[in-house]
Design a protein around this motif. Structure first.
Motif, PDB file in Angstrom:
ATOM      1  N   CYS A 138     -14.072  -2.086  19.740  1.00 23.22           N
ATOM      2  CA  CYS A 138     -12.871  -2.263  19.877  1.00 23.22           C
ATOM      3  C   CYS A 138     -12.214  -1.926  21.621  1.00 23.22           C
ATOM      4  N   CYS A 139     -12.943  -0.739  21.795  1.00 21.56           N
ATOM      5  CA  CYS A 139     -12.532  -0.334  23.174  1.00 21.56           C
ATOM      6  C   CYS A 139     -12.916  -1.038  24.293  1.00 21.56           C
ATOM      7  N   GLY A 140     -14.093  -1.615  24.028  1.00 15.57           N
ATOM      8  CA  GLY A 140     -15.002  -2.627  25.237  1.00 15.57           C
ATOM      9  C   GLY A 140     -14.076  -3.910  25.168  1.00 15.57           C
ATOM     10  N   HIS A 141     -13.579  -4.220  24.018  1.00 15.39           N
ATOM     11  CA  HIS A 141     -12.771  -5.334  23.859  1.00 15.39           C
ATOM     12  C   HIS A 141     -11.428  -5.356  24.614  1.00 15.39           C
ATOM     13  N   ILE A 142     -10.843  -4.273  24.612  1.00 17.34           N
ATOM     14  CA  ILE A 142      -9.589  -3.873  25.309  1.00 17.34           C
ATOM     15  C   ILE A 142      -9.813  -3.732  26.859  1.00 17.34           C
ATOM     16  N   VAL A 143     -11.014  -3.087  27.060  1.00 15.26           N
ATOM     17  CA  VAL A 143     -11.232  -2.848  28.479  1.00 15.26           C
ATOM     18  C   VAL A 143     -11.278  -4.212  29.268  1.00 15.26           C
ATOM     19  N   PRO A 176      -2.469  -3.660  29.639  1.00 11.26           N
ATOM     20  CA  PRO A 176      -2.031  -2.822  30.764  1.00 11.26           C
ATOM     21  C   PRO A 176      -2.864  -2.074  31.349  1.00 11.26           C
ATOM     22  N   VAL A 177      -2.798  -1.547  32.555  1.00 12.72           N
ATOM     23  CA  VAL A 177      -4.008  -0.587  33.145  1.00 12.72           C
ATOM     24  C   VAL A 177      -4.184   0.353  32.217  1.00 12.72           C
ATOM     25  N   ASN A 178      -3.104   1.246  32.138  1.00  7.09           N
ATOM     26  CA  ASN A 178      -3.102   2.331  31.554  1.00  7.09           C
ATOM     27  C   ASN A 178      -3.902   2.310  30.083  1.00  7.09           C
ATOM     28  N   ARG A 185      -6.185   0.253  29.428  1.00  5.99           N
ATOM     29  CA  ARG A 185      -7.706  -0.144  29.607  1.00  5.99           C
ATOM     30  C   ARG A 185      -8.299   1.141  30.122  1.00  5.99           C
ATOM     31  N   LYS A 186      -7.422   1.748  30.860  1.00  9.39           N
ATOM     32  CA  LYS A 186      -8.164   3.339  31.192  1.00  9.39           C
ATOM     33  C   LYS A 186      -8.570   4.112  30.138  1.00  9.39           C
ATOM     34  N   GLU A 187      -7.469   4.169  29.148  1.00  6.97           N
ATOM     35  CA  GLU A 187      -7.578   5.035  28.072  1.00  6.97           C
ATOM     36  C   GLU A 187      -8.701   4.279  27.053  1.00  6.97           C
ATOM     37  N   ALA A 188      -8.584   3.208  27.129  1.00 10.85           N
ATOM     38  CA  ALA A 188      -9.773   2.774  26.038  1.00 10.85           C
ATOM     39  C   ALA A 188     -11.300   2.861  26.825  1.00 10.85           C
ATOM     40  N   GLN A 189     -11.236   2.965  28.046  1.00 19.42           N
ATOM     41  CA  GLN A 189     -12.617   3.213  28.834  1.00 19.42           C
ATOM     42  C   GLN A 189     -12.958   4.440  28.537  1.00 19.42           C
ATOM     43  N   LYS A 190     -12.056   5.504  28.548  1.00 19.41           N
ATOM     44  CA  LYS A 190     -12.502   6.940  28.048  1.00 19.41           C
ATOM     45  C   LYS A 190     -12.934   7.130  26.749  1.00 19.41           C
ATOM     46  N   LEU A 191     -12.059   6.402  25.731  1.00 20.54           N
ATOM     47  CA  LEU A 191     -12.499   6.711  24.503  1.00 20.54           C
ATOM     48  C   LEU A 191     -13.869   5.814  24.338  1.00 20.54           C
ATOM     49  N   SER A 192     -14.077   4.925  24.935  1.00 23.14           N
ATOM     50  CA  SER A 192     -15.503   4.080  24.722  1.00 23.14           C
ATOM     51  C   SER A 192     -16.550   4.871  25.404  1.00 23.14           C
ATOM     52  N   THR A 193     -16.212   5.623  26.456  1.00 24.72           N
ATOM     53  CA  THR A 193     -17.333   6.556  26.810  1.00 24.72           C
ATOM     54  C   THR A 193     -17.454   7.851  25.711  1.00 24.72           C
ATOM     55  N   TRP A 194     -16.595   8.454  25.239  1.00 28.33           N
ATOM     56  CA  TRP A 194     -16.547   9.366  24.359  1.00 28.33           C
ATOM     57  C   TRP A 194     -17.365   8.836  22.973  1.00 28.33           C
TER      58      TRP A 194
END
Length: 300
Positions: A233-238, A243-245, A247-256
Protein backbone atom coordinates in the motif's frame (compact mmCIF):
# COMPACT_ATOMS: atom_id res chain seq x y z
CA UNK A 1 -10.45 -48.61 30.50
CA UNK A 2 -9.28 -50.97 27.80
CA UNK A 3 -7.15 -49.45 25.05
CA UNK A 4 -8.19 -52.11 22.54
CA UNK A 5 -11.74 -51.51 21.39
CA UNK A 6 -12.26 -55.24 20.81
CA UNK A 7 -11.66 -55.89 24.51
CA UNK A 8 -14.02 -53.16 25.76
CA UNK A 9 -17.15 -54.01 27.66
CA UNK A 10 -20.47 -52.46 26.73
CA UNK A 11 -20.35 -50.14 29.75
CA UNK A 12 -16.80 -48.99 28.95
CA UNK A 13 -17.74 -48.25 25.35
CA UNK A 14 -20.84 -46.34 26.43
CA UNK A 15 -18.81 -44.31 28.92
CA UNK A 16 -16.16 -43.43 26.33
CA UNK A 17 -18.76 -42.33 23.78
CA UNK A 18 -20.45 -40.20 26.45
CA UNK A 19 -17.12 -38.55 27.29
CA UNK A 20 -16.52 -37.66 23.64
CA UNK A 21 -20.02 -36.19 23.37
CA UNK A 22 -19.52 -34.10 26.51
CA UNK A 23 -16.13 -32.89 25.25
CA UNK A 24 -17.59 -32.21 21.78
CA UNK A 25 -15.01 -34.49 20.15
CA UNK A 26 -15.97 -35.93 16.76
CA UNK A 27 -13.55 -38.92 16.56
CA UNK A 28 -15.56 -40.52 13.78
CA UNK A 29 -13.22 -43.42 13.02
CA UNK A 30 -13.04 -44.45 16.68
CA UNK A 31 -16.80 -44.12 17.16
CA UNK A 32 -17.49 -46.44 14.23
CA UNK A 33 -14.90 -48.96 15.44
CA UNK A 34 -16.36 -48.99 18.95
CA UNK A 35 -19.84 -49.57 17.56
CA UNK A 36 -18.65 -52.39 15.28
CA UNK A 37 -16.64 -54.17 17.97
CA UNK A 38 -18.67 -53.54 21.12
CA UNK A 39 -22.19 -52.27 20.49
CA UNK A 40 -23.54 -53.54 17.18
CA UNK A 41 -25.19 -56.54 18.84
CA UNK A 42 -25.89 -54.81 22.16
CA UNK A 43 -27.74 -51.66 21.17
CA UNK A 44 -30.72 -52.53 23.37
CA UNK A 45 -28.44 -52.70 26.41
CA UNK A 46 -27.56 -49.01 26.10
CA UNK A 47 -30.71 -48.04 28.00
CA UNK A 48 -31.61 -44.37 27.99
CA UNK A 49 -28.54 -43.50 25.89
CA UNK A 50 -29.50 -45.81 23.02
CA UNK A 51 -30.93 -43.16 20.72
CA UNK A 52 -28.29 -40.51 21.34
CA UNK A 53 -25.56 -43.10 20.73
CA UNK A 54 -27.23 -44.06 17.46
CA UNK A 55 -27.24 -40.40 16.45
CA UNK A 56 -23.55 -40.14 17.33
CA UNK A 57 -22.78 -43.26 15.31
CA UNK A 58 -24.89 -41.96 12.41
CA UNK A 59 -22.83 -38.78 12.10
CA UNK A 60 -19.58 -40.74 12.44
CA UNK A 61 -20.71 -43.19 9.76
CA UNK A 62 -21.35 -40.35 7.32
CA UNK A 63 -17.89 -38.95 8.04
CA UNK A 64 -16.35 -42.36 7.29
CA UNK A 65 -18.44 -43.08 4.22
CA UNK A 66 -20.27 -45.96 5.93
CA UNK A 67 -23.58 -45.22 4.23
CA UNK A 68 -25.18 -48.59 5.08
CA UNK A 69 -24.47 -48.10 8.79
CA UNK A 70 -25.84 -44.55 8.62
CA UNK A 71 -29.01 -45.81 6.93
CA UNK A 72 -29.49 -48.45 9.64
CA UNK A 73 -29.10 -45.85 12.40
CA UNK A 74 -31.45 -43.29 10.88
CA UNK A 75 -34.05 -45.98 10.18
CA UNK A 76 -34.24 -46.81 13.89
CA UNK A 77 -34.38 -43.13 14.84
CA UNK A 78 -37.18 -42.39 12.37
CA UNK A 79 -39.22 -45.32 13.67
CA UNK A 80 -38.91 -43.93 17.20
CA UNK A 81 -39.55 -40.26 16.35
CA UNK A 82 -41.21 -40.03 12.92
CA UNK A 83 -42.20 -36.35 13.35
CA UNK A 84 -39.03 -35.09 15.03
CA UNK A 85 -37.41 -32.13 13.25
CA UNK A 86 -34.06 -33.21 14.63
CA UNK A 87 -34.39 -36.64 13.00
CA UNK A 88 -35.61 -35.05 9.78
CA UNK A 89 -32.37 -33.06 9.71
CA UNK A 90 -30.43 -36.32 9.98
CA UNK A 91 -32.43 -37.70 7.08
CA UNK A 92 -31.49 -34.63 5.04
CA UNK A 93 -27.83 -35.18 5.93
CA UNK A 94 -28.07 -38.76 4.63
CA UNK A 95 -29.67 -37.61 1.38
CA UNK A 96 -26.93 -35.00 1.05
CA UNK A 97 -24.27 -37.69 1.52
CA UNK A 98 -25.96 -39.69 -1.25
CA UNK A 99 -25.81 -36.54 -3.44
CA UNK A 100 -29.59 -36.45 -3.66
CA UNK A 101 -29.48 -32.71 -3.15
CA UNK A 102 -32.97 -31.89 -4.39
CA UNK A 103 -34.53 -34.44 -2.01
CA UNK A 104 -32.40 -33.10 0.84
CA UNK A 105 -33.54 -29.56 0.07
CA UNK A 106 -37.18 -30.68 0.14
CA UNK A 107 -36.70 -32.19 3.61
CA UNK A 108 -34.93 -29.09 4.89
CA UNK A 109 -37.61 -26.84 3.42
CA UNK A 110 -40.28 -28.80 5.28
CA UNK A 111 -38.31 -28.35 8.52
CA UNK A 112 -38.02 -24.59 7.95
CA UNK A 113 -41.75 -24.33 7.18
CA UNK A 114 -42.51 -25.95 10.54
CA UNK A 115 -39.90 -23.97 12.45
CA UNK A 116 -38.55 -20.75 10.89
CA UNK A 117 -36.02 -20.37 13.71
CA UNK A 118 -34.31 -23.72 13.02
CA UNK A 119 -30.81 -22.40 12.37
CA UNK A 120 -29.26 -25.82 11.70
CA UNK A 121 -31.67 -26.61 8.87
CA UNK A 122 -31.13 -23.20 7.29
CA UNK A 123 -27.35 -23.62 7.41
CA UNK A 124 -27.53 -27.05 5.80
CA UNK A 125 -29.70 -25.64 3.04
CA UNK A 126 -27.13 -22.92 2.36
CA UNK A 127 -24.33 -25.51 2.36
CA UNK A 128 -26.17 -27.64 -0.23
CA UNK A 129 -26.79 -24.66 -2.50
CA UNK A 130 -23.10 -23.79 -2.29
CA UNK A 131 -22.13 -27.39 -3.05
CA UNK A 132 -24.37 -27.32 -6.12
CA UNK A 133 -22.64 -24.16 -7.32
CA UNK A 134 -25.77 -22.03 -6.90
CA UNK A 135 -23.88 -19.18 -5.25
CA UNK A 136 -26.48 -16.48 -5.89
CA UNK A 137 -29.19 -18.68 -4.31
CA UNK A 138 -26.89 -19.43 -1.36
CA UNK A 139 -26.31 -15.69 -0.89
CA UNK A 140 -30.04 -15.00 -0.92
CA UNK A 141 -30.71 -17.73 1.66
CA UNK A 142 -27.83 -16.58 3.85
CA UNK A 143 -29.07 -12.98 3.77
CA UNK A 144 -32.49 -14.22 4.84
CA UNK A 145 -30.84 -16.23 7.63
CA UNK A 146 -28.93 -13.19 8.87
CA UNK A 147 -32.12 -11.15 9.11
CA UNK A 148 -33.15 -13.55 11.89
CA UNK A 149 -29.70 -14.30 13.36
CA UNK A 150 -27.79 -11.03 13.01
CA UNK A 151 -25.17 -11.87 15.63
CA UNK A 152 -23.93 -15.04 13.90
CA UNK A 153 -20.34 -14.09 13.12
CA UNK A 154 -19.59 -17.28 11.20
CA UNK A 155 -22.55 -16.57 8.92
CA UNK A 156 -21.28 -13.05 8.19
CA UNK A 157 -17.86 -14.50 7.43
CA UNK A 158 -19.35 -17.08 5.07
CA UNK A 159 -21.43 -14.42 3.33
CA UNK A 160 -18.22 -12.44 2.82
CA UNK A 161 -16.63 -15.50 1.17
CA UNK A 162 -19.64 -15.98 -1.11
CA UNK A 163 -19.61 -12.34 -2.20
CA UNK A 164 -15.90 -12.60 -2.96
CA UNK A 165 -16.58 -15.69 -5.08
CA UNK A 166 -19.01 -13.52 -7.03
CA UNK A 167 -16.50 -10.65 -7.25
CA UNK A 168 -18.73 -8.29 -5.26
CA UNK A 169 -16.00 -6.86 -3.02
CA UNK A 170 -17.95 -3.87 -1.69
CA UNK A 171 -20.57 -6.17 -0.14
CA UNK A 172 -17.83 -8.50 1.07
CA UNK A 173 -16.24 -5.53 2.86
CA UNK A 174 -19.59 -4.71 4.48
CA UNK A 175 -19.85 -8.28 5.81
CA UNK A 176 -16.35 -8.14 7.30
CA UNK A 177 -17.19 -4.81 8.93
CA UNK A 178 -20.04 -6.60 10.71
CA UNK A 179 -17.57 -9.24 11.91
CA UNK A 180 -15.19 -6.48 12.99
CA UNK A 181 -17.89 -4.96 15.20
CA UNK A 182 -17.90 -8.18 17.23
CA UNK A 183 -14.10 -8.62 17.21
CA UNK A 184 -12.50 -5.15 17.12
CA UNK A 185 -9.18 -6.45 18.50
CA UNK A 186 -8.68 -9.31 16.03
CA UNK A 187 -5.64 -8.61 13.87
CA UNK A 188 -6.78 -11.26 11.37
CA UNK A 189 -10.06 -9.47 10.66
CA UNK A 190 -8.27 -6.14 10.17
CA UNK A 191 -5.87 -7.92 7.85
CA UNK A 192 -8.76 -9.43 5.89
CA UNK A 193 -10.37 -6.01 5.57
CA UNK A 194 -7.08 -4.71 4.21
CA UNK A 195 -6.94 -7.56 1.68
CA UNK A 196 -10.45 -6.80 0.43
CA UNK A 197 -9.90 -3.05 0.13
CA UNK A 198 -6.55 -3.53 -1.61
CA UNK A 199 -8.21 -5.92 -4.09
CA UNK A 200 -10.91 -3.36 -4.83
CA UNK A 201 -8.19 -0.97 -6.00
CA UNK A 202 -8.28 2.79 -6.45
CA UNK A 203 -6.51 5.45 -4.42
CA UNK A 204 -9.22 5.74 -1.75
CA UNK A 205 -9.37 1.98 -1.19
CA UNK A 206 -5.57 1.75 -1.02
CA UNK A 207 -5.59 4.40 1.72
CA UNK A 208 -8.27 2.51 3.63
CA UNK A 209 -6.40 -0.78 3.16
CA UNK A 210 -3.24 0.84 4.56
CA UNK A 211 -5.15 1.86 7.69
CA UNK A 212 -6.48 -1.66 8.21
CA UNK A 213 -3.07 -3.24 7.66
CA UNK A 214 -1.50 -0.75 10.05
CA UNK A 215 -4.07 -1.61 12.73
CA UNK A 216 -3.45 -5.32 12.17
CA UNK A 217 0.28 -4.78 12.66
CA UNK A 218 -0.42 -2.69 15.76
CA UNK A 219 -2.43 -5.56 17.24
CA UNK A 220 0.14 -8.18 16.17
CA UNK A 221 3.56 -6.92 15.16
CA UNK A 222 4.47 -10.36 13.74
CA UNK A 223 1.59 -10.55 11.26
CA UNK A 224 3.70 -11.03 8.15
CA UNK A 225 0.82 -10.80 5.70
CA UNK A 226 -0.33 -7.48 7.18
CA UNK A 227 3.24 -6.14 7.02
CA UNK A 228 3.52 -7.15 3.39
CA UNK A 229 0.15 -5.56 2.63
CA UNK A 230 1.26 -2.39 4.38
CA UNK A 231 4.44 -2.35 2.31
CA UNK A 232 2.48 -2.74 -0.93
CA UNK A 233 0.00 0.00 0.00
CA UNK A 234 2.76 2.41 0.90
CA UNK A 235 4.59 1.65 -2.34
CA UNK A 236 1.42 2.42 -4.26
CA UNK A 237 0.96 5.74 -2.43
CA UNK A 238 4.61 6.75 -2.95
CA UNK A 239 4.19 6.32 -6.70
CA UNK A 240 0.82 8.05 -6.84
CA UNK A 241 -0.16 11.71 -7.23
CA UNK A 242 -0.89 12.04 -3.51
CA UNK A 243 0.29 15.17 -1.65
CA UNK A 244 4.00 15.32 -0.90
CA UNK A 245 3.55 14.95 2.86
CA UNK A 246 1.51 11.77 2.38
CA UNK A 247 4.12 10.32 0.04
CA UNK A 248 6.91 11.08 2.51
CA UNK A 249 4.96 9.48 5.34
CA UNK A 250 4.26 6.42 3.16
CA UNK A 251 7.95 6.16 2.27
CA UNK A 252 8.96 6.11 5.95
CA UNK A 253 6.27 3.53 6.76
CA UNK A 254 7.32 1.40 3.80
CA UNK A 255 10.93 1.41 4.99
CA UNK A 256 9.83 0.44 8.51
CA UNK A 257 7.59 -2.37 7.22
CA UNK A 258 10.40 -3.76 5.07
CA UNK A 259 12.79 -3.64 8.02
CA UNK A 260 10.24 -5.50 10.18
CA UNK A 261 9.73 -8.11 7.46
CA UNK A 262 13.49 -8.58 7.26
CA UNK A 263 13.73 -9.07 11.04
CA UNK A 264 10.96 -11.68 11.08
CA UNK A 265 12.27 -13.61 8.08
CA UNK A 266 15.94 -13.34 8.98
CA UNK A 267 16.04 -16.87 10.41
CA UNK A 268 14.50 -18.23 7.20
CA UNK A 269 17.04 -16.64 4.87
CA UNK A 270 19.98 -18.77 3.61
CA UNK A 271 23.21 -18.28 5.55
CA UNK A 272 24.95 -16.95 2.47
CA UNK A 273 22.37 -14.19 2.26
CA UNK A 274 22.85 -13.26 5.93
CA UNK A 275 26.64 -13.20 5.80
CA UNK A 276 27.15 -11.57 2.41
CA UNK A 277 27.78 -7.85 2.08
CA UNK A 278 25.37 -7.28 -0.79
CA UNK A 279 23.65 -4.00 -1.43
CA UNK A 280 20.64 -2.96 0.63
CA UNK A 281 18.47 -3.51 -2.42
CA UNK A 282 19.53 -7.18 -2.65
CA UNK A 283 18.83 -7.68 1.04
CA UNK A 284 15.41 -6.06 0.64
CA UNK A 285 14.57 -8.39 -2.25
CA UNK A 286 15.68 -11.41 -0.22
CA UNK A 287 13.54 -10.29 2.71
CA UNK A 288 10.51 -9.84 0.47
CA UNK A 289 11.03 -13.24 -1.16
CA UNK A 290 11.22 -14.89 2.24
CA UNK A 291 8.12 -13.01 3.39
CA UNK A 292 6.15 -13.85 0.28
CA UNK A 293 7.09 -17.51 0.60
CA UNK A 294 5.55 -17.63 4.08
CA UNK A 295 2.27 -15.96 3.15
CA UNK A 296 -0.96 -17.93 2.83
CA UNK A 297 -2.47 -16.48 -0.31
CA UNK A 298 -5.77 -18.33 0.08
CA UNK A 299 -8.95 -16.40 0.78
CA UNK A 300 -10.31 -18.82 3.42
Amino acid sequence: MADNYEEMSCSEAKELLRKWRDDNERRSDEVVQIFDYCLADKVKKLGSERLIVLEQVFVAALDCGRIKLAEDCVRVLISEFPESLRIMKLKAMLLEALERYDDALDVLESIINKDETNAAARKRKIAILKAKGQISDAIRELCDYLRKFMSDQEAWHELCNLYMMEGDYSKAAFCMEEVLLHNPFSHLIHQRMGDIRYTMGGQDNIEIAKSYYAQAVKLNANNLRALYGLYLCCGHIVNSKAPVNKRKEAQKLSTWALKKISEITNDKLPRSTKSSKNSNQSNDIAALEAAFGNLDAKLN
